[in-house]
Design an enzyme around this catalytic site. Structure first.
Site, PDB file in Angstrom:
ATOM      1  N   SER A 269       0.699  -1.174   0.152  1.00  0.00           N
ATOM      2  CA  SER A 269      -0.122  -0.031  -0.009  1.00  0.00           C
ATOM      3  C   SER A 269       0.705   1.310  -0.120  1.00  0.00           C
ATOM      4  CB  SER A 269      -1.037  -0.158   1.165  1.00  0.00           C
ATOM      5  OG  SER A 269      -0.144  -0.322   2.392  1.00  0.00           O
TER       6      SER A 269
ATOM      7  N   HIS B   8      -5.470  -3.249  -3.038  1.00  0.00           N
ATOM      8  CA  HIS B   8      -5.085  -2.252  -4.167  1.00  0.00           C
ATOM      9  C   HIS B   8      -4.962  -2.780  -5.273  1.00  0.00           C
ATOM     10  CE1 HIS B   8      -4.158   1.240  -1.074  1.00  0.00           C
ATOM     11  NE2 HIS B   8      -3.779   0.031  -0.390  1.00  0.00           N
TER      12      HIS B   8
ATOM     13  N   LYS C 250     -11.955   1.326  -2.274  1.00  0.00           N
ATOM     14  CA  LYS C 250     -10.792   1.725  -3.057  1.00  0.00           C
ATOM     15  C   LYS C 250     -11.012   1.976  -4.463  1.00  0.00           C
ATOM     16  CE  LYS C 250      -7.512   1.248   0.735  1.00  0.00           C
ATOM     17  NZ  LYS C 250      -6.978   0.447   1.732  1.00  0.00           N
TER      18      LYS C 250
HETATM   19  C1  LIG Z   1      -6.871   0.186   3.034  1.00  0.00           C
HETATM   20  C2  LIG Z   1      -6.440  -1.039   3.627  1.00  0.00           C
HETATM   21  C3  LIG Z   1      -6.842  -1.935   4.389  1.00  0.00           C
HETATM   22  C4  LIG Z   1      -8.289  -1.415   5.278  1.00  0.00           C
HETATM   23  O1  LIG Z   1      -9.160  -1.405   4.506  1.00  0.00           O
HETATM   24  P1  LIG Z   1     -10.583  -0.538   4.973  1.00  0.00           P
HETATM   25  O2  LIG Z   1     -11.745  -0.937   4.241  1.00  0.00           O
HETATM   26  O3  LIG Z   1     -10.222   0.927   4.578  1.00  0.00           O
HETATM   27  O4  LIG Z   1     -10.678  -0.896   6.426  1.00  0.00           O
HETATM   28  C5  LIG Z   1      -6.597  -3.355   4.595  1.00  0.00           C
HETATM   29  N1  LIG Z   1      -5.404  -3.567   3.927  1.00  0.00           N
HETATM   30  C6  LIG Z   1      -4.854  -2.896   2.933  1.00  0.00           C
HETATM   31  C7  LIG Z   1      -3.450  -3.466   2.376  1.00  0.00           C
HETATM   32  C8  LIG Z   1      -5.279  -1.727   2.895  1.00  0.00           C
HETATM   33  O5  LIG Z   1      -4.620  -0.724   2.047  1.00  0.00           O
END
Ligand SMILES: *Cc1c(COP(=O)(O)O)cnc(C)c1O
Length: 384
Positions: free
Chosen positions: A176, A204, A236
C-alpha cells in the site's frame, strides 16, 4: 499519568503530527479545501468510481428500498437480500465458491486471521504489510514472524526455524505504501511446500489488476486452491465502502462461526451493497478505465524519471516519491498544496524511519493535462 500535551508537542516538533484535512467537495479528483480548488493525487479511487452517477443512483434506490441502517449484525437480522446478492456476485467475479462481506478491510483482516489461527500457531507476514494484517496476527495470539520484504528465502528460512500447528502466510497483494506487487507465484510455492495457509490482502489490486479487474490472482494466473484466502476492500478502486473475503465454502463457514469482527458488529447499510453491485458492473465492463490508468502511470513515470527524480519499482497506481525525512515530506506536500495539488506526506510509523514519502496515487479520472501539471509541480518542489 502521561503528559499528553507534552507528547503531542514532541510529535509536532518531529514533523510527525497527523491531522485531517476537510474536503468540502466529495472524493473526486477535483476537491475544495479551505476555499482552494485542489487536484487530488492521494485518494485510492483508482478507477474514478466513487462519484459515478450509476453508483449514486444505486445508493439512492437502495435507501428507498431498504432504508438507511441495516439494524443489526448479519447473524441477527441485518443480512439483507442486497448483501446476499452482492456476496454471490463477488464470489462469481473473483472465481471462488463463496464470499463474505465485512464492514471494513481492517475488520476483515482481524476476523479472518483470528478465525484461522490461535495460540500455538504461526503467522508469517511481509515486513511491509498493512497495519490491519499485523493487528490481526496480534489479536489471534498466534506467534507473529515478519520476513524481509518479498524475500521468499527469508520466508522459507523462518518456516524452517519455527515449529507450529498451523501456519498462515499473509501478504499485501499490492503494497500500500510502495506500490509494488507481492511475489505471488513465489508465495504459492513456499505455502504449498510448507503446507501453510496463504492469504492475500488485495485492497489495491481488486478492480485494477487482471483483465477485468478480478485482482492479483488473475494477474498472476494462480488457482483458487493455490490462493485459498483472498481478501479485498470495496472502498478503494470499487469506490464504495466495506470489504470481503473469498474462499471455499468451508473457509467462509469457519469465518462466519469464529470471526468476532464479523459476528459482533452491525452489517453494512444494504444501500452500500447496492452501490457496490453497480460498481462491480462498471469494473467488469469498462476496461478503458484500467487502460486510462495505465497510460497515466506510464506518463507519470516517464515524466518524473526524465527530471532525474527517483521512483520506486511500481507498475501500479501507487507511485511514491521517497524523500527521506518527515520534515522534508511535509514541506514538499505543503509546497504542492500551494500549487493546487494535493499529495499527502506519509511518515513513520506508517513507513520505516528515514523513508518518509509523498505517496502519489493516480486515477482513471485524471486527464493527461492534469498528470503533466503534477509532474511540473513535483519538479519545482523537489529542489525546495
Ligand atoms: C486500506 C487497506 C485496508 C483497510 O481497509 P478499510 O476498508 O479501509 O478498513 C486493509 N489492507 C490494506 C492493504 C489497505 O490498503
Amino acid at each position: 499519568m502521561r503528559d499528553l500535551k507534552a507528547e503531542l508537542e514532541a510529535r509536532k516538533s518531529a514533523s510527525l503530527y497527523r491531522s485531517c484535512v476537510t474536503n468540502e467537495q466529495g472524493s473526486g479528483v477535483h476537491t475544495l479545501v479551505d476555499g482552494q480548488l485542489l487536484l487530488n493525487f492521494c485518494s485510492n479511487d483508482y478507477l474514478g468510481l466513487s462519484n459515478h452517477p450509476d453508483l449514486v443512483k444505486a445508493l439512492q434506490q437502495g435507501a428507498d428500498q431498504y432504508g438507511v441502517g441495516s439494524g443489526a449484525a448479519h447473524l441477527v437480522s441485518g443480512h439483507s437480500r442486497a448483501h446476499q446478492t452482492l456476496e454471490e456476485e463477488l464470489a462469481e467475479f473473483t472465481g471462488y465458491p463463496r464470499a463474505l462481506l465485512f464492514s471494513t478491510g481492517y475488520m476483515a483482516n482481524l476476523g479472518v486471521i483470528s478465525a484461522l489461527v490461535g495460540a500455538g500457531d504461526l503467522v508469517l507476514e511481509d515486513r511491509l504489510n498493512h497495519a490491519s494484517l499485523l493487528d490481526g496476527a496480534l489479536i489471534s495470539r498466534a506467534r507473529l514472524s515478519r520476513y524481509q520484504h518479498n524475500s521468499m528465502a527469508d520466508l522459507a528460512n523462518q518456516l524452517d526455524k519455527r515449529s507450529a500447528n498451523q501456519r498462515l502466510i499473509a501478504s499485501d497483494g499490492v503494497f500500500s505504501m510502495d506500490g509494488d506487487l507481492a511475489n505471488l507465484p513465489g508465495l504459492v510455492d513456499v505455502a504449498t511446500s510448507s503446507e501453510s495457509w496463504l492469504m492475500i490482502d488485495d485492497a489495491h489490486g481488486f478492480g485494477v489488476l487482471g483483465e477485468h479487474g478480478q485482482g492479483i490472482r488473475h494477474h498472476f494466473g494462480v488457482s483458487t486452491t493455490e490462493l485459498p484466502v483472498y481478501m479485498a476492500t470495496l472502498g478503494k478502486a470499487a469506490g464504495v465502502f466495506g470489504a470481503f473475503v473469498a474462499g471455499s465454502d468451508d473457509l467462509i463457514e469457519t469465518i462466519i462461526q469464529f470471526a468476532r469482527s464479523y459476528i459482533y458488529t452491525t452489517a453494512l447499510p444494504p444501500a452500500l451493497a447496492e452501490a457496490t453491485r453497480a460498481s462491480l458492473k462498471i469494473i467488469q465492463s469498462e476496461s478503458w478505465r484500467r487502460q486510462q490508468l495505465q497510460q497515466h502511470i506510464q506518463q507519470f513515470r516517464k515524466g518524473v524519471i526524465a527530471t532525474g527524480l527517483k521512483l520506486m519499482p511500481s507498475e501500479t497506481a501507487i507511485q511514491p516519491i521517497v524523500v527521506g525525512s518527515a520534515e522534508k515530506a511535509v514541506r514538499m506536500s505543503s509546497a504542492l498544496r500551494q500549487r493546487g495539488i494535493w499529495v499527502s506526506a506519509i511518515r513513520p510509523p506508517t513507513v520505516p524511519e528515514g523513508t518518509a514519502r509523498l505517496r502519489v496515487t493516480l486515477s482513471a479520472e485524471h486527464t493527461e493535462a492534469e498528470v503533466s501539471k503534477l509532474i511540473d509541480a513535483i519538479t519545482e518542489v523537489a529542489t525546495l
